[in-house]
Design a protein around this motif. Structure first.
Motif, PDB file in Angstrom:
ATOM      1  N   GLY A 168       5.071 -10.143   5.117  1.00  0.00           N
ATOM      2  CA  GLY A 168       4.897  -8.934   5.900  1.00  0.00           C
ATOM      3  C   GLY A 168       5.184  -7.686   5.080  1.00  0.00           C
ATOM      4  N   GLN A 169       6.270  -7.730   4.322  1.00  0.00           N
ATOM      5  CA  GLN A 169       6.620  -6.582   3.483  1.00  0.00           C
ATOM      6  C   GLN A 169       5.584  -6.357   2.386  1.00  0.00           C
ATOM      7  OE1 GLN A 169       8.796  -4.526   4.363  1.00  0.00           O
ATOM      8  NE2 GLN A 169      10.069  -5.685   5.788  1.00  0.00           N
ATOM      9  N   LEU A 170       5.064  -7.422   1.808  1.00  0.00           N
ATOM     10  CA  LEU A 170       4.040  -7.269   0.773  1.00  0.00           C
ATOM     11  C   LEU A 170       2.768  -6.658   1.348  1.00  0.00           C
ATOM     12  CD1 LEU A 170       4.558 -10.650  -1.112  1.00  0.00           C
ATOM     13  CD2 LEU A 170       5.180  -8.373  -1.942  1.00  0.00           C
ATOM     14  N   CYS A 171       2.401  -7.057   2.566  1.00  0.00           N
ATOM     15  CA  CYS A 171       1.229  -6.479   3.213  1.00  0.00           C
ATOM     16  C   CYS A 171       1.462  -4.996   3.502  1.00  0.00           C
ATOM     17  CB  CYS A 171       0.912  -7.236   4.500  1.00  0.00           C
ATOM     18  SG  CYS A 171      -0.574  -6.653   5.359  1.00  0.00           S
ATOM     19  N   LYS A 172       2.678  -4.647   3.941  1.00  0.00           N
ATOM     20  CA  LYS A 172       2.982  -3.231   4.198  1.00  0.00           C
ATOM     21  C   LYS A 172       2.858  -2.419   2.907  1.00  0.00           C
ATOM     22  CE  LYS A 172       4.319   0.488   6.348  1.00  0.00           C
ATOM     23  NZ  LYS A 172       5.583   0.622   7.102  1.00  0.00           N
ATOM     24  N   MET A 173       3.191  -3.018   1.773  1.00  0.00           N
ATOM     25  CA  MET A 173       3.032  -2.319   0.497  1.00  0.00           C
ATOM     26  C   MET A 173       1.563  -2.004   0.229  1.00  0.00           C
ATOM     27  SD  MET A 173       5.783  -4.362  -1.901  1.00  0.00           S
ATOM     28  CE  MET A 173       7.267  -4.999  -1.116  1.00  0.00           C
ATOM     29  N   VAL A 174       0.695  -2.984   0.520  1.00  0.00           N
ATOM     30  CA  VAL A 174      -0.745  -2.733   0.379  1.00  0.00           C
ATOM     31  C   VAL A 174      -1.162  -1.582   1.292  1.00  0.00           C
ATOM     32  CG1 VAL A 174      -3.051  -3.719   0.663  1.00  0.00           C
ATOM     33  CG2 VAL A 174      -1.200  -5.142  -0.250  1.00  0.00           C
ATOM     34  N   ASN A 175      -0.649  -1.586   2.515  1.00  0.00           N
ATOM     35  CA  ASN A 175      -0.962  -0.518   3.465  1.00  0.00           C
ATOM     36  C   ASN A 175      -0.581   0.853   2.900  1.00  0.00           C
ATOM     37  OD1 ASN A 175      -1.553   0.055   6.559  1.00  0.00           O
ATOM     38  ND2 ASN A 175       0.266   1.248   6.045  1.00  0.00           N
ATOM     39  N   GLN A 176       0.610   0.951   2.331  1.00  0.00           N
ATOM     40  CA  GLN A 176       1.083   2.239   1.816  1.00  0.00           C
ATOM     41  C   GLN A 176       0.316   2.676   0.568  1.00  0.00           C
ATOM     42  OE1 GLN A 176       2.154   2.737   4.612  1.00  0.00           O
ATOM     43  NE2 GLN A 176       4.140   3.702   4.195  1.00  0.00           N
ATOM     44  N   ILE A 177      -0.089   1.719  -0.264  1.00  0.00           N
ATOM     45  CA  ILE A 177      -0.932   2.047  -1.417  1.00  0.00           C
ATOM     46  C   ILE A 177      -2.221   2.709  -0.933  1.00  0.00           C
ATOM     47  CG2 ILE A 177      -2.367   1.055  -3.263  1.00  0.00           C
ATOM     48  CD1 ILE A 177      -0.184  -1.156  -3.508  1.00  0.00           C
ATOM     49  N   CYS A 178      -2.842   2.111   0.072  1.00  0.00           N
ATOM     50  CA  CYS A 178      -4.115   2.634   0.581  1.00  0.00           C
ATOM     51  C   CYS A 178      -3.932   3.972   1.281  1.00  0.00           C
ATOM     52  CB  CYS A 178      -4.744   1.623   1.531  1.00  0.00           C
ATOM     53  SG  CYS A 178      -5.215   0.061   0.751  1.00  0.00           S
ATOM     54  N   VAL A 179      -2.897   4.096   2.087  1.00  0.00           N
ATOM     55  CA  VAL A 179      -2.668   5.332   2.835  1.00  0.00           C
ATOM     56  C   VAL A 179      -2.383   6.497   1.897  1.00  0.00           C
ATOM     57  CG1 VAL A 179      -1.054   6.489   4.397  1.00  0.00           C
ATOM     58  CG2 VAL A 179      -1.929   4.221   4.970  1.00  0.00           C
ATOM     59  N   ALA A 180      -1.559   6.267   0.881  1.00  0.00           N
ATOM     60  CA  ALA A 180      -1.210   7.346  -0.043  1.00  0.00           C
ATOM     61  C   ALA A 180      -2.453   7.904  -0.720  1.00  0.00           C
ATOM     62  CB  ALA A 180      -0.214   6.838  -1.084  1.00  0.00           C
ATOM     63  N   GLY A 181      -3.335   7.033  -1.183  1.00  0.00           N
ATOM     64  CA  GLY A 181      -4.565   7.486  -1.824  1.00  0.00           C
ATOM     65  C   GLY A 181      -5.483   8.216  -0.862  1.00  0.00           C
ATOM     66  N   LEU A 182      -5.568   7.729   0.390  1.00  0.00           N
ATOM     67  CA  LEU A 182      -6.429   8.373   1.388  1.00  0.00           C
ATOM     68  C   LEU A 182      -5.955   9.787   1.715  1.00  0.00           C
ATOM     69  CD1 LEU A 182      -7.055   5.455   3.911  1.00  0.00           C
ATOM     70  CD2 LEU A 182      -8.808   6.674   2.629  1.00  0.00           C
ATOM     71  N   ILE A 183      -4.646   9.958   1.872  1.00  0.00           N
ATOM     72  CA  ILE A 183      -4.128  11.282   2.232  1.00  0.00           C
ATOM     73  C   ILE A 183      -4.374  12.275   1.100  1.00  0.00           C
ATOM     74  CG2 ILE A 183      -2.094  12.613   2.860  1.00  0.00           C
ATOM     75  CD1 ILE A 183      -0.925  10.063   4.089  1.00  0.00           C
ATOM     76  N   GLU A 184      -4.152  11.855  -0.144  1.00  0.00           N
ATOM     77  CA  GLU A 184      -4.402  12.757  -1.270  1.00  0.00           C
ATOM     78  C   GLU A 184      -5.885  13.118  -1.348  1.00  0.00           C
ATOM     79  OE1 GLU A 184      -4.106  15.132  -4.700  1.00  0.00           O
ATOM     80  OE2 GLU A 184      -2.690  14.567  -3.119  1.00  0.00           O
ATOM     81  N   ALA A 185      -6.759  12.151  -1.133  1.00  0.00           N
ATOM     82  CA  ALA A 185      -8.198  12.433  -1.164  1.00  0.00           C
ATOM     83  C   ALA A 185      -8.586  13.410  -0.061  1.00  0.00           C
ATOM     84  CB  ALA A 185      -8.992  11.133  -1.026  1.00  0.00           C
ATOM     85  N   LEU A 186      -8.018  13.231   1.138  1.00  0.00           N
ATOM     86  CA  LEU A 186      -8.304  14.142   2.248  1.00  0.00           C
ATOM     87  C   LEU A 186      -7.794  15.543   1.932  1.00  0.00           C
ATOM     88  CD1 LEU A 186      -9.285  14.712   5.120  1.00  0.00           C
ATOM     89  CD2 LEU A 186      -7.095  13.814   5.969  1.00  0.00           C
ATOM     90  N   ALA A 187      -6.574  15.628   1.381  1.00  0.00           N
ATOM     91  CA  ALA A 187      -6.015  16.933   1.022  1.00  0.00           C
ATOM     92  C   ALA A 187      -6.897  17.637  -0.002  1.00  0.00           C
ATOM     93  CB  ALA A 187      -4.597  16.770   0.487  1.00  0.00           C
TER      94      ALA A 187
END
Length: 291
Positions: A168-187
């Protein structure tokens, strides 16, 4: 209905414990700040405890949503921690985002004491918790998962078992990797649109119907354009999560250049005094650097 203890009444834990109470479970809550416990009891049926031990002593299920690895250790194996009072056969479900290392460590200690353990980090933020629409990523054994899933479903739209403890924690890490990149791209996209003289709202209305669409775009672009960052998932919490990601990547040899870069951007926001701003404040960093 089950006897449930919930430890940690932050912006996530408060509504999650509330959904368990409204589902008819017998809920006892504990929070280090007693005022949070008092506020919860004014909103939901249940009882409050003055200590972790008092909260968990008779519980069939113990849920936790605290801050970090050290906080989780303290409430489980520390002096007066939950493990010292949980009954054999009870199940500990951790919703905190922590390292896979501490998860496996605490799961082993739990198992040695006859206590089940699930790591179950969540995605969806404060808004998802309040609406009961979280996504829960679970690690643990199938029997424990099947016992706990009906309770977690009371505040989730999806609950998925991904593998053994730590998954579960490893999957959450994947989630945060993807979210961080998406937010920077949107910004960057919004920053560019403004600099190019476009109507940024109109741009989003167009591109959100195509391949650029994302949850972040649909739910955050308006507040970003308004410069409103006093909501949602905080910069300092993302810095904690990305620190966990980068430490795990170092262990498994993964190269994460974009995640590294965005983590540094969040460090800059923290130094600007934005540690409690929403993670979408990456736009504020760009605007502060533009002439």
């Amino acid at each position: 209905m089950s006897k449930v203890a919930f430890i940690g009444l932050g912006v996530m834990g408060f509504p999650m414990a509330g959904y368990l109470s409204r589902a008819g479970h017998e809920v006892c809550v504990y929070n280090r700040t007693a005022a949070k416990t008092k506020a919860w009891l004014e909103c939901y049926p249940g009882r409050g405890a003055e200590t972790v031990i008092e909260a968990v002593r008779e519980a069939d299920f113990v849920f936790a949503c605290v801050g970090n690895d050290d906080d989780l250790r303290e409430i489980t194996t520390g002096d007066n921690g939950a493990y010292s009072a949980m009954q054999e056969g009870a199940l500990f479900i951790d919703h905190t985002t922590v390292s896979a290392t501490v998860t496996r460590e605490l799961a082993k200690v739990a198992g040695d004491r006859g206590i089940g353990y699930l790591d179950a980090p969540v995605s969806g933020g404060q808004q998802g918790a309040e609406k009961g629409q979280l996504t829960i990523m679970v690690g643990g054994n199938t029997d424990d998962f099947q016992r706990a899933a009906p309770l977690m479903n009371s505040y989730a739209r999806q609950v998925t078992l991904l593998g053994p403890v730590g998954s579960g924690q490893l999957c959450k890490m994947v989630n945060q990797i993807c979210v961080a990149g998406l937010i920077e791209a949107l910004a960057e996209g919004l920053h560019f649109a403004r600099a190019a003289g476009l109507d940024a709202e109109q741009v989003i209305d167009v591109i959100s119907k195509g391949a650029a669409q994302s949850w972040q775009m649909e739910n955050r672009y308006q507040t970003m354009l308004a410069g409103e960052y006093n909501h949602g998932f905080a910069v300092d919490l993302m810095r904690k999560d990305l620190g966990i990601v980068l430490a795990e990547a170092k262990k498994n040899g993964t190269r994460l250049p974009v995640t590294n870069m965005v983590n540094e951007f969040y460090d800059e926001l923290h130094n600007m005094g934005g540690g409690r701003w929403d993670t979408s404040s990456l736009l504020a960093r760009l605007e502060s650097q533009s002439g």
